[in-house]
Motif scaffolding. Structure first.
Motif, PDB file in Angstrom:
ATOM      1  N   ARG A 136       0.854  -1.191   0.000  1.00  0.00           N
ATOM      2  CA  ARG A 136       0.000   0.000   0.000  1.00  0.00           C
ATOM      3  C   ARG A 136       0.885   1.234   0.000  1.00  0.00           C
ATOM      4  O   ARG A 136       1.837   1.330   0.785  1.00  0.00           O
ATOM      5  CB  ARG A 136      -0.903   0.025   1.229  1.00  0.00           C
ATOM      6  N   LEU A 137       0.576   2.177  -0.870  1.00  0.00           N
ATOM      7  CA  LEU A 137       1.396   3.383  -0.949  1.00  0.00           C
ATOM      8  C   LEU A 137       1.254   4.230   0.307  1.00  0.00           C
ATOM      9  O   LEU A 137       2.206   4.889   0.733  1.00  0.00           O
ATOM     10  CB  LEU A 137       1.008   4.200  -2.184  1.00  0.00           C
ATOM     11  N   ALA A 138       0.094   4.209   0.923  1.00  0.00           N
ATOM     12  CA  ALA A 138      -0.153   5.081   2.068  1.00  0.00           C
ATOM     13  C   ALA A 138       0.764   4.771   3.241  1.00  0.00           C
ATOM     14  O   ALA A 138       1.344   5.679   3.859  1.00  0.00           O
ATOM     15  CB  ALA A 138      -1.620   4.970   2.498  1.00  0.00           C
ATOM     16  N   ASP A 139       0.923   3.470   3.550  1.00  0.00           N
ATOM     17  CA  ASP A 139       1.670   3.121   4.759  1.00  0.00           C
ATOM     18  C   ASP A 139       2.751   2.064   4.547  1.00  0.00           C
ATOM     19  O   ASP A 139       3.438   1.672   5.484  1.00  0.00           O
ATOM     20  CB  ASP A 139       0.719   2.653   5.855  1.00  0.00           C
ATOM     21  N   GLY A 140       2.906   1.586   3.313  1.00  0.00           N
ATOM     22  CA  GLY A 140       3.959   0.620   3.023  1.00  0.00           C
ATOM     23  C   GLY A 140       3.626  -0.812   3.380  1.00  0.00           C
ATOM     24  O   GLY A 140       4.458  -1.702   3.181  1.00  0.00           O
ATOM     25  N   ALA A 141       2.438  -1.081   3.901  1.00  0.00           N
ATOM     26  CA  ALA A 141       2.078  -2.452   4.294  1.00  0.00           C
ATOM     27  C   ALA A 141       2.078  -3.368   3.083  1.00  0.00           C
ATOM     28  O   ALA A 141       1.542  -3.024   2.020  1.00  0.00           O
ATOM     29  CB  ALA A 141       0.715  -2.467   4.959  1.00  0.00           C
ATOM     30  N   ARG A 142       2.691  -4.542   3.243  1.00  0.00           N
ATOM     31  CA  ARG A 142       2.760  -5.491   2.134  1.00  0.00           C
ATOM     32  C   ARG A 142       1.408  -6.157   1.935  1.00  0.00           C
ATOM     33  O   ARG A 142       0.787  -6.641   2.888  1.00  0.00           O
ATOM     34  CB  ARG A 142       3.835  -6.544   2.396  1.00  0.00           C
ATOM     35  N   THR A 143       0.954  -6.204   0.669  1.00  0.00           N
ATOM     36  CA  THR A 143      -0.350  -6.792   0.364  1.00  0.00           C
ATOM     37  C   THR A 143      -0.262  -7.971  -0.605  1.00  0.00           C
ATOM     38  O   THR A 143      -1.275  -8.627  -0.855  1.00  0.00           O
ATOM     39  CB  THR A 143      -1.277  -5.728  -0.243  1.00  0.00           C
ATOM     40  N   GLY A 144       0.926  -8.231  -1.161  1.00  0.00           N
ATOM     41  CA  GLY A 144       1.038  -9.347  -2.100  1.00  0.00           C
ATOM     42  C   GLY A 144       2.348  -9.308  -2.843  1.00  0.00           C
ATOM     43  O   GLY A 144       3.305  -8.637  -2.436  1.00  0.00           O
ATOM     44  N   SER A 145       2.383 -10.016  -3.975  1.00  0.00           N
ATOM     45  CA  SER A 145       3.586 -10.067  -4.790  1.00  0.00           C
ATOM     46  C   SER A 145       3.193 -10.092  -6.256  1.00  0.00           C
ATOM     47  O   SER A 145       2.057 -10.445  -6.609  1.00  0.00           O
ATOM     48  CB  SER A 145       4.441 -11.280  -4.440  1.00  0.00           C
ATOM     49  N   VAL A 146       4.126  -9.729  -7.107  1.00  0.00           N
ATOM     50  CA  VAL A 146       3.914  -9.731  -8.550  1.00  0.00           C
ATOM     51  C   VAL A 146       4.386 -11.076  -9.099  1.00  0.00           C
ATOM     52  O   VAL A 146       5.527 -11.481  -8.850  1.00  0.00           O
ATOM     53  CB  VAL A 146       4.688  -8.583  -9.219  1.00  0.00           C
ATOM     54  N   PRO A 147       3.544 -11.786  -9.843  1.00  0.00           N
ATOM     55  CA  PRO A 147       4.003 -13.039 -10.462  1.00  0.00           C
ATOM     56  C   PRO A 147       5.151 -12.753 -11.441  1.00  0.00           C
ATOM     57  O   PRO A 147       5.093 -11.795 -12.219  1.00  0.00           O
ATOM     58  CB  PRO A 147       2.767 -13.548 -11.204  1.00  0.00           C
TER      59      PRO A 147
END
Length: 689
Positions: free
Chosen positions: A357-368
């Motif tokens: 997330r751009l807002a807080d940097g929390a990781r939400t996944g990965s790019v295949p």
């Protein structure tokens, strides 16, 4: 096999006294390429190499050429609906720069159209912010002395140029396309003799005006070996200038607001100065300043601040340092309900991309990604969007461009290298071994899928300047493995595979760690049955040439053959030639007593000993190399030919009209064939061919 009769090379009695230590230099006469006796000696060395019985040379040449018919493809650079990219088709000698406009593709710059001899290379290019103009740099014969031109993208007309002395120059366009910042060296008559390669400055250029009238905006009075970076934010408001002393892993950094100060005299505000860290800036479309830095984070982190308050005390972490992976790149996709940041990493030199997330940097996944390989940078549209592009390659995959759609979370092939080639199957193993001091070092071992060892093996390394050895498509490696050999790539200290601490563990006074890591890699390959010392060769170029030069003098018993390309080998005098003075931040300077001690402890040229049985050694050097002067290899070849007690040959391949970097495909093929044939001959790979 008996060693050939070597061309006569008189030994002088020159001995320098440095810090109380005598330093013999019997082949100093070989430092002058224009001297008749040097030309005569080089001609004789060329004849000696031509007579060398190298097994399988034509077979290697043909296969390397076939595998290079894959061609290549580069990532797109977007300007509105127009994009620019590089592509080389199977029959082309050089990649061509194309533009795609309204779905119509056309060539903008074809080096072969500029020069059918193939000696001209396209060194760099940068479209303006609207995509209407393109600045590009070309050089001839491998000398990398780039000249800067500007063309009109719509018509292809060259509007101005050449501007000379623009080697390694960034170009930072201001909006409107009429003005740009760039870096240029001072004229030779304004600098001391012998310093013509240094003394860079940052200038402002107005299209259509004489370059000699350009306004100097930065660099006066600073270190002569400084390199400068310059960029202008997408909206044209923010100017960034960076300075680093030579290739030092640190930089000073300034920002100027071009809305509140004139472009001819920007009011630069310090972001960091005299700090032992590297930092870069990105001005986000959301008004935030994104800071990419290894300050207090050797593996890298991303911080946020504001352009109006860019100093260190205002940074706060967005993407903190990872315990294992090294931060390599990022891109912002903001045409989404929830804007995201794509963050590129390398984990033990294997690339991956995470989503935050751009807002807080929390990781939400990965790019295949397509596999376990190397990602060559992530790009997005300057005006924002939901798409990203990145290059991908691995040991059996020619370069491709992948497209990521953040709305669907899918990665698809956007463009492949244009040629169709029959890539041989190989097996790639990731191994870990212990160096002399117990440090764990990683290595990629590429071998045939069938059969077992021991086999003729090439061990390759670099170990310097924070450069990482990552997987990639290589016609030479595939040709060697297809022929039955093994190719191992060691991720030595001095590189960047484990971050900046890994780099510094192999630079300056720690340089011996790099050589120890290579020796330990060789011993591991032998101990695990991959190869034997009679079948083991080492190969390296540039800083990697220094690596194998030190290795063959330190452990001549361990290696059967050596290919040493464009090397540094006289580490006492290296600062006097080419770009050597920019590298004392990596190696040290012989002018400083403590650093002289580091250099003299391993300088390959000074550690050649008479009566030692040295491995078969091939030096490959390039007459137009303005980075590393070929005199290093000339002097070392003469020293080894005089000293060796072995019947294994010491050969010199001295190529004209070629330099340290980019070259035509045909020159690449010829060099690879000679190197592979030499390695095969002296490791037994081509014994029965």
């Amino acid at each position: 096999m008996t060693s050939p009769p070597y061309p006569p090379a008189p030994r002088s009695d020159i001995v320098d006294e440095l810090h109380g230590t005598p330093v013999p230099d019997p082949y100093r006469w070989l430092e002058d390429p224009d001297a008749p006796e040097v030309k005569e000696w080089l001609e004789a060395q060329g004849e000696l190499f031509a007579q060398a019985g190298l097994s399988g040379r034509e077979r290697f040449r043909g296969r390397v050429e076939e595998l290079l018919k894959s061609g290549s493809i580069g990532s797109p650079t977007w300007r509105g609906d127009r994009h620019f990219f590089m592509r080389r088709t199977p029959e082309q000698e050089h990649a061509v720069l194309y533009v795609v406009d309204d779905g119509v593709e056309r060539a903008l710059i074809d080096p072969m159209a500029l020069d059918p001899s193939g000696l001209t290379t396209l060194d760099a290019w940068q479209p303006d912010k609207e995509g209407r103009l393109l600045a590009y740099q070309i050089s001839v014969g491998g000398d990398e002395e780039s000249q800067l031109f500007v063309l009109d993208v719509a018509s292809g007309e060259v509007l101005e140029g050449p501007i000379d002395r623009c080697r390694y120059s960034p170009v930072a366009w201001l909006p409107g396309g009429g003005t740009y910042y760039y870096v240029r060296r001072l004229a030779p008559d304004r600098v001391p003799e012998g310093e013509e390669q240094y003394h860079r400055r940052v200038y402002l250029h107005v299209l259509g005006t004489p370059a000699d009238d350009d306004v100097m905006i930065f660099g006066e009075g600073l270190e002569k070996t400084n390199y400068y970076g310059v960029s202008v934010s997408r909206d044209g408001r923010w100017l960034t200038v960076s300075a680093s002393r030579g290739t030092a892993p640190r930089n000073d950094l300034w920002v100027a607001d071009l809305e509140s100060s004139p472009v001819t005299a920007p009011a630069l505000v310090t972001v960091q100065q005299d700090v032992d860290a590297q930092t870069g800036l990105h001005f986000g479309r959301d008004g935030r300043l994104y800071v990419f830095t290894d300050r207090d984070a050797p593996r890298g982190r991303i911080c946020v601040a504001t352009p109006q308050a860019p100093a260190y005390e205002n940074w706060r972490d967005l993407i903190p340092e990872d315990a294992e992976a090294v931060l390599s790149d990022f891109a912002i996709l903001d045409d989404l309900d929830e804007p995201i940041m794509l963050v590129g990493w390398t984990r033990h030199a294997i690339s991956e991309i995470s989503v935050h997330r751009l807002a807080d940097g929390a990781r939400t996944g990965s790019v295949p990604t397509p596999g376990l390989g190397t990602i060559g940078g992530i790009s997005e549209r300057p005006e924002g969007g939901h798409e990203a592009w990145f290059g991908y390659t691995d040991n059996t995959t020619p370069p491709t461009i992948q497209h990521y759609d953040a709305r669907t979370g899918e990665t698809t092939l956007w463009a492949a290298s244009p040629g169709s080639v029959d890539v041989p199957p190989v097996r790639t193993e990731h191994v870990v071994y212990s160096s002399a001091d117990g440090t764990e070092v990683h290595m990629l071992v590429i071998s045939p899928v069938d059969g077992s060892g021991p086999r003729p093996t090439v061990l390759y390394g670099y170990g310097g300047f924070g450069i990482s050895m990552t997987p990639g498509y290589s016609a030479s490696i595939l040709t060697w493995v297809e022929a039955g050999g093994v190719y191992a790539i060691a991720q030595l200290r001095g590189g960047g595979e484990q971050g900046e601490e890994w780099h510094r563990a192999g630079m300056l006074g720690n340089k011996q760690n790099v050589f120890d890591d290579l020796h330990a890699a060789a011993e591991h390959l032998i101990a695990t049955g991959v190869t034997t010392s009679e079948q083991l060769a080492i190969s390296g170029g540039s800083n990697g040439g220094l690596l194998v030069g030190a290795a063959l003098t330190q452990r001549p018993d361990l290696y059967a053959a050596v290919v040493c390309s464009a090397p540094l080998l006289d580490m006492i005098r290296y600062e006097r030639f080419g770009l050597g003075a920019t590298w004392n931040v990596e190696y040290g300077s012989a002018d400083i007593p403590e650093e002289f001690g580091w250099l003299s402890s391993y300088s390959p040229y000074h550690h050649v000993r008479e009566g030692v049985e040295y491995p078969a050694t091939l030096f490959t050097v390039f007459a137009s190399d303005t980075r590393v002067h070929p005199l290093h290899a000339w002097k070392m070849a003469a020293a080894l030919q005089h000293a060796t007690a072995s019947d294994r040959p010491i050969l010199l391949r001295n190529e004209t009209e070629a330099g340290h970097g980019a070259r035509s495909v045909s020159k690449t093929v010829a060099l690879a064939a000679d190197q592979l044939a030499f390695l095969a001959t002296h490791t037994g790979l081509a014994k029965d061919r």
